[in-house]
Design a protein around this motif. Structure first.
Motif, PDB file in Angstrom:
ATOM      1  N   ALA A 163      -3.551   4.205  13.901  1.00 55.97           N
ATOM      2  CA  ALA A 163      -3.600   4.688  12.523  1.00 55.97           C
ATOM      3  C   ALA A 163      -3.488   3.533  11.534  1.00 55.97           C
ATOM      4  O   ALA A 163      -4.211   3.487  10.520  1.00 55.97           O
ATOM      5  N   LEU A 164      -2.596   2.598  11.816  1.00 57.16           N
ATOM      6  CA  LEU A 164      -2.412   1.451  10.918  1.00 57.16           C
ATOM      7  C   LEU A 164      -3.655   0.569  10.914  1.00 57.16           C
ATOM      8  O   LEU A 164      -4.065   0.062   9.861  1.00 57.16           O
ATOM      9  N   ARG A 165      -4.293   0.397  12.066  1.00 57.53           N
ATOM     10  CA  ARG A 165      -5.541  -0.381  12.119  1.00 57.53           C
ATOM     11  C   ARG A 165      -6.628   0.283  11.284  1.00 57.53           C
ATOM     12  O   ARG A 165      -7.379  -0.399  10.567  1.00 57.53           O
ATOM     13  N   ASN A 166      -6.714   1.608  11.385  1.00 60.96           N
ATOM     14  CA  ASN A 166      -7.710   2.311  10.569  1.00 60.96           C
ATOM     15  C   ASN A 166      -7.419   2.153   9.083  1.00 60.96           C
ATOM     16  O   ASN A 166      -8.342   1.982   8.271  1.00 60.96           O
ATOM     17  N   ASN A 167      -6.143   2.222   8.704  1.00 60.47           N
ATOM     18  CA  ASN A 167      -5.773   2.030   7.301  1.00 60.47           C
ATOM     19  C   ASN A 167      -6.135   0.628   6.823  1.00 60.47           C
ATOM     20  O   ASN A 167      -6.645   0.447   5.719  1.00 60.47           O
ATOM     21  N   LEU A 168      -5.878  -0.371   7.661  1.00 55.85           N
ATOM     22  CA  LEU A 168      -6.186  -1.749   7.274  1.00 55.85           C
ATOM     23  C   LEU A 168      -7.699  -1.969   7.191  1.00 55.85           C
ATOM     24  O   LEU A 168      -8.171  -2.709   6.318  1.00 55.85           O
ATOM     25  N   LEU A 169      -8.444  -1.309   8.090  1.00 57.67           N
ATOM     26  CA  LEU A 169      -9.902  -1.411   8.005  1.00 57.67           C
ATOM     27  C   LEU A 169     -10.408  -0.752   6.726  1.00 57.67           C
ATOM     28  O   LEU A 169     -11.296  -1.274   6.045  1.00 57.67           O
ATOM     29  N   LEU A 170      -9.825   0.391   6.375  1.00 56.27           N
ATOM     30  CA  LEU A 170     -10.147   1.019   5.096  1.00 56.27           C
ATOM     31  C   LEU A 170      -9.765   0.115   3.935  1.00 56.27           C
ATOM     32  O   LEU A 170     -10.472   0.053   2.920  1.00 56.27           O
ATOM     33  N   LEU A 171      -8.654  -0.584   4.079  1.00 57.18           N
ATOM     34  CA  LEU A 171      -8.170  -1.458   3.012  1.00 57.18           C
ATOM     35  C   LEU A 171      -9.161  -2.573   2.714  1.00 57.18           C
ATOM     36  O   LEU A 171      -9.260  -3.039   1.574  1.00 57.18           O
ATOM     37  N   VAL A 172      -9.900  -2.997   3.724  1.00 55.28           N
ATOM     38  CA  VAL A 172     -10.903  -4.047   3.527  1.00 55.28           C
ATOM     39  C   VAL A 172     -12.229  -3.452   3.053  1.00 55.28           C
ATOM     40  O   VAL A 172     -12.829  -3.942   2.085  1.00 55.28           O
ATOM     41  N   THR A 173     -12.674  -2.403   3.724  1.00 52.39           N
ATOM     42  CA  THR A 173     -14.023  -1.891   3.454  1.00 52.39           C
ATOM     43  C   THR A 173     -14.117  -1.022   2.203  1.00 52.39           C
ATOM     44  O   THR A 173     -15.089  -1.134   1.439  1.00 52.39           O
ATOM     45  N   LEU A 174     -13.123  -0.158   1.981  1.00 54.78           N
ATOM     46  CA  LEU A 174     -13.212   0.775   0.853  1.00 54.78           C
ATOM     47  C   LEU A 174     -13.277   0.060  -0.496  1.00 54.78           C
ATOM     48  O   LEU A 174     -14.158   0.363  -1.314  1.00 54.78           O
ATOM     49  N   PRO A 175     -12.377  -0.896  -0.792  1.00 53.14           N
ATOM     50  CA  PRO A 175     -12.491  -1.584  -2.085  1.00 53.14           C
ATOM     51  C   PRO A 175     -13.781  -2.390  -2.226  1.00 53.14           C
ATOM     52  O   PRO A 175     -14.401  -2.390  -3.300  1.00 53.14           O
ATOM     53  N   ILE A 176     -14.182  -3.087  -1.155  1.00 50.28           N
ATOM     54  CA  ILE A 176     -15.383  -3.923  -1.250  1.00 50.28           C
ATOM     55  C   ILE A 176     -16.615  -3.070  -1.548  1.00 50.28           C
ATOM     56  O   ILE A 176     -17.399  -3.377  -2.463  1.00 50.28           O
ATOM     57  N   VAL A 177     -16.791  -1.998  -0.792  1.00 45.53           N
ATOM     58  CA  VAL A 177     -17.984  -1.166  -0.964  1.00 45.53           C
ATOM     59  C   VAL A 177     -17.939  -0.432  -2.304  1.00 45.53           C
ATOM     60  O   VAL A 177     -18.916  -0.429  -3.068  1.00 45.53           O
ATOM     61  N   THR A 178     -16.796   0.180  -2.624  1.00 46.51           N
ATOM     62  CA  THR A 178     -16.703   0.972  -3.852  1.00 46.51           C
ATOM     63  C   THR A 178     -16.831   0.100  -5.097  1.00 46.51           C
ATOM     64  O   THR A 178     -17.565   0.440  -6.036  1.00 46.51           O
ATOM     65  N   ILE A 179     -16.127  -1.022  -5.125  1.00 45.85           N
ATOM     66  CA  ILE A 179     -16.206  -1.911  -6.287  1.00 45.85           C
ATOM     67  C   ILE A 179     -17.601  -2.519  -6.403  1.00 45.85           C
ATOM     68  O   ILE A 179     -18.164  -2.608  -7.508  1.00 45.85           O
ATOM     69  N   GLY A 180     -18.185  -2.925  -5.259  1.00 45.84           N
ATOM     70  CA  GLY A 180     -19.529  -3.505  -5.297  1.00 45.84           C
ATOM     71  C   GLY A 180     -20.566  -2.532  -5.841  1.00 45.84           C
ATOM     72  O   GLY A 180     -21.326  -2.862  -6.759  1.00 45.84           O
ATOM     73  N   VAL A 181     -20.573  -1.315  -5.311  1.00 45.78           N
ATOM     74  CA  VAL A 181     -21.533  -0.312  -5.767  1.00 45.78           C
ATOM     75  C   VAL A 181     -21.224   0.102  -7.206  1.00 45.78           C
ATOM     76  O   VAL A 181     -22.135   0.266  -8.033  1.00 45.78           O
ATOM     77  N   GLY A 182     -19.932   0.275  -7.531  1.00 43.04           N
ATOM     78  CA  GLY A 182     -19.538   0.672  -8.878  1.00 43.04           C
ATOM     79  C   GLY A 182     -19.949  -0.349  -9.926  1.00 43.04           C
ATOM     80  O   GLY A 182     -20.440   0.008 -11.008  1.00 43.04           O
ATOM     81  N   LEU A 183     -19.748  -1.626  -9.626  1.00 48.28           N
ATOM     82  CA  LEU A 183     -20.151  -2.681 -10.553  1.00 48.28           C
ATOM     83  C   LEU A 183     -21.662  -2.692 -10.760  1.00 48.28           C
ATOM     84  O   LEU A 183     -22.146  -2.811 -11.895  1.00 48.28           O
ATOM     85  N   PHE A 184     -22.398  -2.577  -9.659  1.00 50.31           N
ATOM     86  CA  PHE A 184     -23.855  -2.587  -9.759  1.00 50.31           C
ATOM     87  C   PHE A 184     -24.355  -1.435 -10.619  1.00 50.31           C
ATOM     88  O   PHE A 184     -25.179  -1.615 -11.524  1.00 50.31           O
ATOM     89  N   LEU A 185     -23.837  -0.222 -10.356  1.00 48.76           N
ATOM     90  CA  LEU A 185     -24.291   0.947 -11.111  1.00 48.76           C
ATOM     91  C   LEU A 185     -23.883   0.852 -12.579  1.00 48.76           C
ATOM     92  O   LEU A 185     -24.672   1.192 -13.475  1.00 48.76           O
ATOM     93  N   ALA A 186     -22.648   0.402 -12.836  1.00 52.98           N
ATOM     94  CA  ALA A 186     -22.191   0.287 -14.224  1.00 52.98           C
ATOM     95  C   ALA A 186     -23.032  -0.727 -14.993  1.00 52.98           C
ATOM     96  O   ALA A 186     -23.394  -0.500 -16.162  1.00 52.98           O
TER      97      ALA A 186
ATOM     98  N   GLY B 224      -6.806   0.079  -2.920  1.00 53.46           N
ATOM     99  CA  GLY B 224      -5.923  -0.326  -1.828  1.00 53.46           C
ATOM    100  C   GLY B 224      -4.915   0.758  -1.500  1.00 53.46           C
ATOM    101  O   GLY B 224      -4.653   1.059  -0.322  1.00 53.46           O
ATOM    102  N   ILE B 225      -4.356   1.379  -2.532  1.00 51.43           N
ATOM    103  CA  ILE B 225      -3.410   2.480  -2.320  1.00 51.43           C
ATOM    104  C   ILE B 225      -4.122   3.671  -1.689  1.00 51.43           C
ATOM    105  O   ILE B 225      -3.600   4.322  -0.779  1.00 51.43           O
ATOM    106  N   ALA B 226      -5.348   3.963  -2.154  1.00 52.09           N
ATOM    107  CA  ALA B 226      -6.118   5.071  -1.583  1.00 52.09           C
ATOM    108  C   ALA B 226      -6.439   4.818  -0.117  1.00 52.09           C
ATOM    109  O   ALA B 226      -6.437   5.748   0.703  1.00 52.09           O
ATOM    110  N   ALA B 227      -6.712   3.561   0.228  1.00 52.98           N
ATOM    111  CA  ALA B 227      -7.039   3.226   1.608  1.00 52.98           C
ATOM    112  C   ALA B 227      -5.851   3.417   2.541  1.00 52.98           C
ATOM    113  O   ALA B 227      -6.016   3.701   3.727  1.00 52.98           O
TER     114      ALA B 227
END
Length: 303
Positions: free
Chosen positions: A67-90, A232-235
């Motif tokens: 579970a902790l590994r999945n959270n840490l993987l989310l911690l890396v991927t979720l911000p990168i993907v969401t911020i990257g796509v969000g910045l591009f669209l904005a 990060g908190i969401a992840a």
């Protein structure tokens, strides 16, 4: 005398909120540290102190580490993907249309796209979980139906039933759900940039990529920093989506710390063990939030 009166008025207004916060927010946190040292089952009046026994068991629990590994993987991927796509669209919606009549404009139909992107964010997380669980259904789900419609009958993944795909399917839902909020957040930052800066850069021959990376991102860095902390908190949570869509399966491939904590407390009746897990997750979340704020800190740019 006047200052004393003002102080009393301020204290009077703050007393009730502070009391409620202490009783319903701060107090449970403090209690969790004590319960983590016990074998309390959640319903009995008897509580036995077992010291660090729960923590010793926790650090040897393979499901918790998964579970902790999945959270840490989310911690890396979720911000990168969401911020990257969000910045591009904005950026596309606000500054990628090129100058017209002396002004920087977004792409055509920007207002409509803003509504479309933000719509998933206003939906209940329960609705989102059920909706995507049905979309991912391997038999009559929308995704596999679309694959069959274009002649790819042999490609029929079991999206939430395959250990290799389930985690990424959940990640896609988390990104889809949150992207609208961050488009709005970054839009607010871009709107605050003086249009003359962007127009001057375009007139000086800067490409769209140069305007984006060298002007836009540095000037909205505080917005990006805030987004990184939120994501990060969401992840480190992702409880509701996992509970509704996969229940932590298959074979714990989508298990996360918050859901495993919930299972131990309310399914297995191990409140002491669940509290120990909560303490560990609290420390990890606090440490990672502090690290993110420190690592992304830059000198504020005034304009």
């Amino acid at each position: 005398m006047r200052k004393t009166h003002q102080r009393r008025v301020i204290i009077g207004f703050l007393a009730a909120p502070v009391l409620l916060y202490t009783v319903f927010v701060a107090s449970p946190y403090v209690q969790a540290f004590y319960i983590a040292l016990t074998d309390w089952r959640g319903l009995s009046a008897e509580i036995g102190l077992i010291g660090l026994g729960n923590f010793t068991e926790l650090f040897g629990d393979p499901v918790f580490w998964q579970a902790l590994r999945n959270n840490l993987l989310l911690l890396v991927t979720l911000p990168i993907v969401t911020i990257g796509v969000g910045l591009f669209l904005a950026f596309m919606l606000n500054a990628a249309g090129g100058p017209r009549s002396g002004e920087i404009r977004g792409v055509r139909g920007a207002k409509f796209y803003r509504v479309v992107y933000f719509f998933p964010y206003v939906l209940s997380i329960a609705i989102i979980g059920v909706l995507w669980k049905n979309i991912y259904n391997p038999i009559n789900g929308l995704l596999n139906g679309a694959l069959r419609a274009v002649g790819l009958e042999e490609v029929q993944p079991s999206w939430l039933g395959d250990e290799r795909l389930a985690f990424w399917a959940v990640l896609a839902v988390l990104v889809w759900n949150g992207i609208g909020f961050y488009v709005v957040l970054f839009t607010a930052g871009i709107k605050a940039i003086p249009a003359s800066l962007l127009e001057a850069a375009v007139l000086d021959g800067a490409s769209r990529a140069q305007v984006f990376f060298r002007i836009t991102i540095p000037l909205i860095w505080e917005n990006i920093r805030t987004a990184a902390v939120y994501l990060g908190i969401a992840a480190l949570d992702a409880f509701a989506v996992v509970q509704i869509m996969t229940g932590g399966g298959p074979n714990d491939s989508t298990q996360v710390g918050s859901f495993y904590l919930y299972q131990n407390a309310f399914s297995y009746g191990r409140f002491g063990y669940a509290s120990a897990m909560g303490v560990v997750l609290f420390v990890v979340t606090l440490a990672l939030s502090a690290f993110t704020l420190r690592a992304t800190r830059k000198e504020r740019i005034e304009f």
